[in-house]
Design an enzyme around this catalytic site. Structure first.
Site, mmCIF file in Angstrom:
data_model
loop_
_atom_site.group_PDB
_atom_site.id
_atom_site.type_symbol
_atom_site.label_atom_id
_atom_site.label_comp_id
_atom_site.label_asym_id
_atom_site.label_seq_id
_atom_site.Cartn_x
_atom_site.Cartn_y
_atom_site.Cartn_z
ATOM 1 N N ASP A 289 0.894 -1.158 0.000
ATOM 2 C CA ASP A 289 0.000 0.000 0.000
ATOM 3 C C ASP A 289 0.932 1.207 0.000
ATOM 4 O OD1 ASP A 289 -1.554 2.238 0.687
ATOM 5 O OD2 ASP A 289 -2.996 1.013 1.782
ATOM 6 N N HIS A 290 0.993 1.912 -1.121
ATOM 7 C CA HIS A 290 2.064 2.908 -1.275
ATOM 8 C C HIS A 290 1.971 4.050 -0.265
ATOM 9 C CE1 HIS A 290 -0.981 5.013 -3.779
ATOM 10 N NE2 HIS A 290 -0.315 6.097 -3.462
ATOM 11 N N HIS B 160 -5.752 3.103 2.080
ATOM 12 C CA HIS B 160 -4.846 4.212 2.361
ATOM 13 C C HIS B 160 -5.165 4.917 3.686
ATOM 14 C CE1 HIS B 160 -3.411 3.456 -1.547
ATOM 15 N NE2 HIS B 160 -4.161 4.296 -2.228
#
Length: 514
Positions: A199-200, A262
């Site tokens: 999950d960036h 996020h």
């Protein structure tokens, strides 16, 4: 891994039980012709290559269905790399291209992966050691995760003595059942230690900074609970709509796209208890604990919106790729409650939307009112953590205005990164996370039980929106380019948020000149 104390306050590296890959490593980017690979994965690999963070003599193999020669792949792989007019960057880019190769093949047939394996062995024949390492990066849609995971394990797994790792991009399912099916299917072939669910947002500088802000400052820790904090908002805003990509978005919606992954990741780091060490599993244990304290979201704690045409911009339903009369929300505000001694009664409002008035991701922590008596109607303190753009941390506080009169006015203590760290380059999130995977550090990746409990929180509200538990709710309208639905102010107001003095503004506009 030994941990050393530094007089300068340097944090020990995250602890890991895994080996760092330094030699004899191939990185295979599956889906190499797609947007994610071209815009994020391959530029991040170039950034690491240029800074000499990749293993020695590392090779990068692109793999996708598209048939193309090496020259075409080189062109696509480097098309989104910036600064190529700089001679130093241009030289590094030429060297980077020498590390690139490409193989075309399908995602579901064993024969294609056997062809990939043949190519990998040809590369590894030039390595001095027989122990070769392979990292497989799945820049792919989730529909092919399972057959790709299976085929990689059965046909492309590095021989005994080598290290294998697989990096999987979100979305990890659509609800609890589909996520569990995906998790269990991948686990048939790849162990949890070998799996890195990316999950960036966990690689973003300000998200990683939350651990330090919280646990390296006594002043922060003393006020980080229900006794001092009134409410918390975590906000994601995009200034553009679907723009011809509505087909994919309509299938998933804003909650799956942004909130469930996020923003929930940000929430977990913001609210977890102090880990006993920086070891990856200690950090992830605390994240899971706090997420398990959050019950499923209630419908009454949810506001849904969909943008309509305004300011010369088309509405969501004007996008030809969107089904007619779609009720998919492009904006959502949901309020989560954490039932533990630290946070009981504090509302955490997660907000995300497309086609809004600005691009911004931030955390806004609003503290309770000061004790009444000597002050009347004084502004609340707020701690704002700007994740992007223009990374910053600022504390809205009250101070006496200069002059002969005693009057309190809102002002700020400001840590703006572009001003304070003028010589520092903030790394791209994908650079940080790929480097973590090379080092075997799971700290900033999503663990299987963390993913499971996250879906438990959101699945009931998603099934309501999808029409699986009754009539589908119709989102309220908001104009393209606005702050969101007009109902938003009343929504956040019912959770105790008080808007500050309209005359106050944080001078972020001055950043344009930096």
């Amino acid at each position: 891994m030994p941990r050393e104390r530094s007089m300068s306050g340097t944090i020990p590296s995250m602890e890991t039980t895994h080996d760092e890959l330094k030699d004899n490593t191939i990185i295979v980017v599956l889906g190499a012709s797609g947007d994610l690979a071209k815009k994020k994965t391959l530029p991040a690999l170039f950034g690491l290559f240029r800074q000499k963070f990749l293993p020695r003599d590392c090779k990068i193999v692109g793999y996708a269905r598209t048939k193309m020669d090496k020259a075409e792949f080189d062109k696509r792989a480097t098309s989104y790399i910036k600064g190529t007019e700089d001679p130093e960057v241009s030289k590094a880019l030429d060297d980077f291209k020498k590390a690139l190769t490409y193989v075309a093949g399908g995602y579901e047939d064993a024969e294609s992966f056997q062809n990939l394996e043949k190519h990998l062995k040809e590369i590894e024949a030039n390595y001095q050691s027989k122990e070769c390492n392979r990292i497989f990066y799945l820049a792919l849609p989730p529909t092919v995760f399972i057959p790709v995971a299976k085929n990689l394990k059965e046909n492309c797994y590095a021989p005994k003595g080598g290290i294998n790792r697989i990096i999987i991009e979100k979305p990890f399912g659509k609800d609890l059942d589909s996520a569990r099916e995906l998790l269990n299917s991948v686990k048939q072939y790849w162990t949890e230690d070998e799996t890195f669910r990316i999950d960036h947002y966990l690689g973003k500088e300000m998200v990683k900074n939350l651990l330090v802000l919280r646990f390296a400052n006594v002043a922060m820790g003393a006020c980080w609970d229900k006794n001092s904090i009134s409410n918390v908002q975590i906000t994601f805003k995009e200034p553009f709509g679907t723009e011809g990509r509505g087909g994919y978005f309509d299938e998933f919606g804003i909650i799956r796209d942004i909130l469930q992954n996020h923003l929930l990741q940000v929430l977990s780091i913001l609210t977890m208890e102090r880990p006993v060490s920086f070891a990856a599993e200690d950090i992830r244990d605390e994240k899971v604990k706090v997420l398990r304290s959050i019950p499923p979201i209630e419908r009454s704690d949810t506001l849904l919106g969909q943008y309509v045409s305004a300011n010369g911009k088309p509405g969501y339903l004007d996008d030809e790729t969107v089904p007619p009369n779609s009720v998919c929300p492009t904006f959502a505000a949901t309020t989560l409650w954490i039932h533990n001694p630290r946070w009981e009664g504090v509302p955490f409002i997660l907000k995300a939307g497309k086609a809004l008035n600005e691009a911004k991701v931030e955390v806004r922590i609003q503290f309770k009112d000061v004790t009444q008596g000597i002050f009347k109607d004084i502004a609340r303190n707020e701690l704002v953590i700007r994740i992007q753009p223009s990374e910053a941390v600022y504390l809205k506080m009250n101070a006496k205005s200069p002059g002969l009169y005693t009057r309190a006015i809102p002002t700020e203590m400001d840590l703006t990164y572009k001003r304070r760290f003028t010589d520092s380059k903030i790394p791209e999130a994908y650079e940080a996370l790929i480097l973590d995977a090379l080092r075997g550090d799971h700290s900033n990746f999503v663990r299987h039980d963390e993913l499971d409990v996250a879906w438990k929180i959101f699945t009931p509200i998603l099934h309501w929106i999808d029409g699986q538990s009754g009539p589908r709710p119709r989102p309220v309208s908001y104009p393209y380019g606005s702050r969101g639905p007009k109902e938003l102010d009343a929504f956040i107001g019912k959770y105790g948020y008080k808007r500050g003095d309209a005359a106050y503004f944080w001078p972020i506009t001055s950043l344009a000149s930096l």
